[in-house]
Design a protein around this motif. Sequence first.
Motif, PDB file in Angstrom:
ATOM      1  N   GLY A   1     -11.165   2.046   1.795  1.00 15.21           N
ATOM      2  CA  GLY A   1      -9.780   1.729   2.122  1.00 15.21           C
ATOM      3  C   GLY A   1      -8.829   2.855   1.781  1.00 15.21           C
ATOM      4  O   GLY A   1      -7.908   3.159   2.552  1.00 15.21           O
ATOM      5  N   MET A   2      -9.041   3.472   0.641  1.00 14.69           N
ATOM      6  CA  MET A   2      -8.213   4.593   0.213  1.00 14.69           C
ATOM      7  C   MET A   2      -8.320   5.753   1.195  1.00 14.69           C
ATOM      8  O   MET A   2      -7.315   6.294   1.659  1.00 14.69           O
ATOM      9  CB  MET A   2      -8.652   5.042  -1.185  1.00 14.69           C
ATOM     10  CG  MET A   2      -7.905   6.244  -1.734  1.00 14.69           C
ATOM     11  SD  MET A   2      -8.523   6.715  -3.373  1.00 14.69           S
ATOM     12  CE  MET A   2     -10.153   7.392  -2.960  1.00 14.69           C
TER      13      MET A   2
ATOM     14  N   GLU B   1      -4.471  17.390  -4.135  1.00 21.05           N
ATOM     15  CA  GLU B   1      -4.449  16.058  -4.744  1.00 21.05           C
ATOM     16  C   GLU B   1      -3.874  15.033  -3.769  1.00 21.05           C
ATOM     17  O   GLU B   1      -2.773  15.202  -3.265  1.00 21.05           O
ATOM     18  CB  GLU B   1      -3.606  16.083  -6.017  1.00 21.05           C
ATOM     19  CG  GLU B   1      -3.548  14.762  -6.760  1.00 21.05           C
ATOM     20  CD  GLU B   1      -2.702  14.866  -8.010  1.00 21.05           C
ATOM     21  OE1 GLU B   1      -1.456  14.769  -7.901  1.00 21.05           O
ATOM     22  OE2 GLU B   1      -3.290  15.079  -9.104  1.00 21.05           O
ATOM     23  N   ASN B   2      -4.622  13.983  -3.496  1.00 20.95           N
ATOM     24  CA  ASN B   2      -4.151  12.841  -2.725  1.00 20.95           C
ATOM     25  C   ASN B   2      -4.088  11.631  -3.653  1.00 20.95           C
ATOM     26  O   ASN B   2      -5.019  11.405  -4.434  1.00 20.95           O
ATOM     27  CB  ASN B   2      -5.090  12.524  -1.555  1.00 20.95           C
ATOM     28  CG  ASN B   2      -4.839  13.403  -0.340  1.00 20.95           C
ATOM     29  OD1 ASN B   2      -3.905  14.198  -0.318  1.00 20.95           O
ATOM     30  ND2 ASN B   2      -5.671  13.257   0.678  1.00 20.95           N
ATOM     31  N   LEU B   3      -3.009  10.881  -3.559  1.00 18.34           N
ATOM     32  CA  LEU B   3      -2.843   9.684  -4.378  1.00 18.34           C
ATOM     33  C   LEU B   3      -2.719   8.447  -3.500  1.00 18.34           C
ATOM     34  O   LEU B   3      -2.212   8.513  -2.388  1.00 18.34           O
ATOM     35  CB  LEU B   3      -1.594   9.795  -5.257  1.00 18.34           C
ATOM     36  CG  LEU B   3      -1.488  10.996  -6.188  1.00 18.34           C
ATOM     37  CD1 LEU B   3      -0.207  10.896  -7.014  1.00 18.34           C
ATOM     38  CD2 LEU B   3      -2.702  11.101  -7.101  1.00 18.34           C
ATOM     39  N   TYR B   4      -3.165   7.319  -4.054  1.00 14.35           N
ATOM     40  CA  TYR B   4      -3.133   6.054  -3.325  1.00 14.35           C
ATOM     41  C   TYR B   4      -2.805   4.932  -4.295  1.00 14.35           C
ATOM     42  O   TYR B   4      -3.245   4.951  -5.452  1.00 14.35           O
ATOM     43  CB  TYR B   4      -4.501   5.824  -2.695  1.00 14.35           C
ATOM     44  CG  TYR B   4      -4.718   4.493  -2.023  1.00 14.35           C
ATOM     45  CD1 TYR B   4      -4.275   4.271  -0.723  1.00 14.35           C
ATOM     46  CD2 TYR B   4      -5.402   3.467  -2.679  1.00 14.35           C
ATOM     47  CE1 TYR B   4      -4.500   3.058  -0.090  1.00 14.35           C
ATOM     48  CE2 TYR B   4      -5.629   2.253  -2.050  1.00 14.35           C
ATOM     49  CZ  TYR B   4      -5.176   2.052  -0.760  1.00 14.35           C
ATOM     50  OH  TYR B   4      -5.397   0.852  -0.133  1.00 14.35           O
ATOM     51  N   CYS B   5      -2.018   3.974  -3.841  1.00 14.60           N
ATOM     52  CA  CYS B   5      -1.686   2.826  -4.672  1.00 14.60           C
ATOM     53  C   CYS B   5      -1.661   1.568  -3.817  1.00 14.60           C
ATOM     54  O   CYS B   5      -1.128   1.593  -2.704  1.00 14.60           O
ATOM     55  CB  CYS B   5      -0.322   3.020  -5.344  1.00 14.60           C
ATOM     56  SG  CYS B   5       0.215   1.630  -6.352  1.00 14.60           S
TER      57      CYS B   5
ATOM     58  N   VAL C   1       0.850  -1.186   0.000  1.00 15.85           N
ATOM     59  CA  VAL C   1       0.000   0.000   0.000  1.00 15.85           C
ATOM     60  C   VAL C   1       0.880   1.228   0.000  1.00 15.85           C
ATOM     61  O   VAL C   1       1.761   1.357   0.829  1.00 15.85           O
ATOM     62  CB  VAL C   1      -0.933   0.023   1.234  1.00 15.85           C
ATOM     63  CG1 VAL C   1      -1.793   1.254   1.209  1.00 15.85           C
ATOM     64  CG2 VAL C   1      -1.786  -1.232   1.262  1.00 15.85           C
ATOM     65  N   ILE C   2       0.646   2.116  -0.945  1.00 11.74           N
ATOM     66  CA  ILE C   2       1.460   3.321  -1.080  1.00 11.74           C
ATOM     67  C   ILE C   2       0.521   4.514  -1.159  1.00 11.74           C
ATOM     68  O   ILE C   2      -0.494   4.448  -1.832  1.00 11.74           O
ATOM     69  CB  ILE C   2       2.334   3.273  -2.351  1.00 11.74           C
ATOM     70  CG1 ILE C   2       3.024   1.910  -2.481  1.00 11.74           C
ATOM     71  CG2 ILE C   2       3.371   4.374  -2.345  1.00 11.74           C
ATOM     72  CD1 ILE C   2       3.699   1.709  -3.808  1.00 11.74           C
ATOM     73  N   ASP C   3       0.864   5.582  -0.479  1.00 10.99           N
ATOM     74  CA  ASP C   3       0.055   6.798  -0.528  1.00 10.99           C
ATOM     75  C   ASP C   3       0.864   7.936  -1.121  1.00 10.99           C
ATOM     76  O   ASP C   3       2.060   7.985  -1.021  1.00 10.99           O
ATOM     77  CB  ASP C   3      -0.383   7.257   0.881  1.00 10.99           C
ATOM     78  CG  ASP C   3      -1.302   6.255   1.525  1.00 10.99           C
ATOM     79  OD1 ASP C   3      -1.919   5.487   0.779  1.00 10.99           O
ATOM     80  OD2 ASP C   3      -1.384   6.250   2.764  1.00 10.99           O
ATOM     81  N   ALA C   4       0.155   8.898  -1.668  1.00 10.43           N
ATOM     82  CA  ALA C   4       0.752  10.173  -2.034  1.00 10.43           C
ATOM     83  C   ALA C   4      -0.327  11.214  -1.935  1.00 10.43           C
ATOM     84  O   ALA C   4      -1.489  10.898  -2.082  1.00 10.43           O
ATOM     85  CB  ALA C   4       1.314  10.137  -3.455  1.00 10.43           C
TER      86      ALA C   4
END
Length: 249
Positions: free
Chosen positions: A177-178, A163-167, A39-42
């Motif tokens: 979940g995000m 902007e929020n990013l999720y991977c 799980v990766i966030d940005a």
Amino acid sequence: MIQKSVPNEPLEGMPEEYEDPELLEEKLEEEVGESEGIVIDAGDDEEIIEERPEHLKAAKGKKSNPTLNKQKKQISKPKPKPFSKPDSKASSKPSTSSNDFKGTPFQQEALKRHNEYRKKHHVNNLTLDKELCSIAQKYADKLAATDIFEHSKNNFKGKPMGENLYCCYGMECTGNGMTDSWYNEIKLYDFNKPGWSSATGHFTQVVWKGTKKIGFGVAKSQKGYHYGVACYFPAGNYINIFPQNVLKK
């Protein structure tokens, strides 16, 4: 399970959108000051309007202290000073824009979760915006096509947006979940020393009081990575105005 984050960037200045009466809460009554798997966030500047309306200019030699006129809906330019207490009865029910844009199930789920968390912090609901969803989806598709996890530097109608990013890998990307992943950064946020941090930038954008609209996108790459994108407008994480935009539960 491995979790990583790529921090969003803080913004400087004061966004013009915070001066627009239509984008401020109509119920503002108190005085407003001037001036899983992997799980990766940005996650996330705007010029201040130099000329102020004549009816908001203070008399020469006197300190300006404009107030909200509920009948004329005149609002002063806000500076870093606490706003009035928002409506504690704000609903967590998802709201949509005037064109009745509903969005996808993923977007509806993410919107609902955002508003559930925002209610805990006594700020009003976000509105799902069709244009922001389009921007978010296009960028999610780009992330999935390139598998390069970085911020877009996109804007909304020529103005900054958050902007929020999720991977994630090995699991589905869900709206809940995000959003939970971003909000969980609250554990690292110090409300006694409010401000931007690379470790809490996603959380502060999720609950940022000045943000009114949001859009979501999600896509899966050929390598199996799922990318989630949230676009916020007006943008959050403006330096020096955290105390009045990131409120305690």
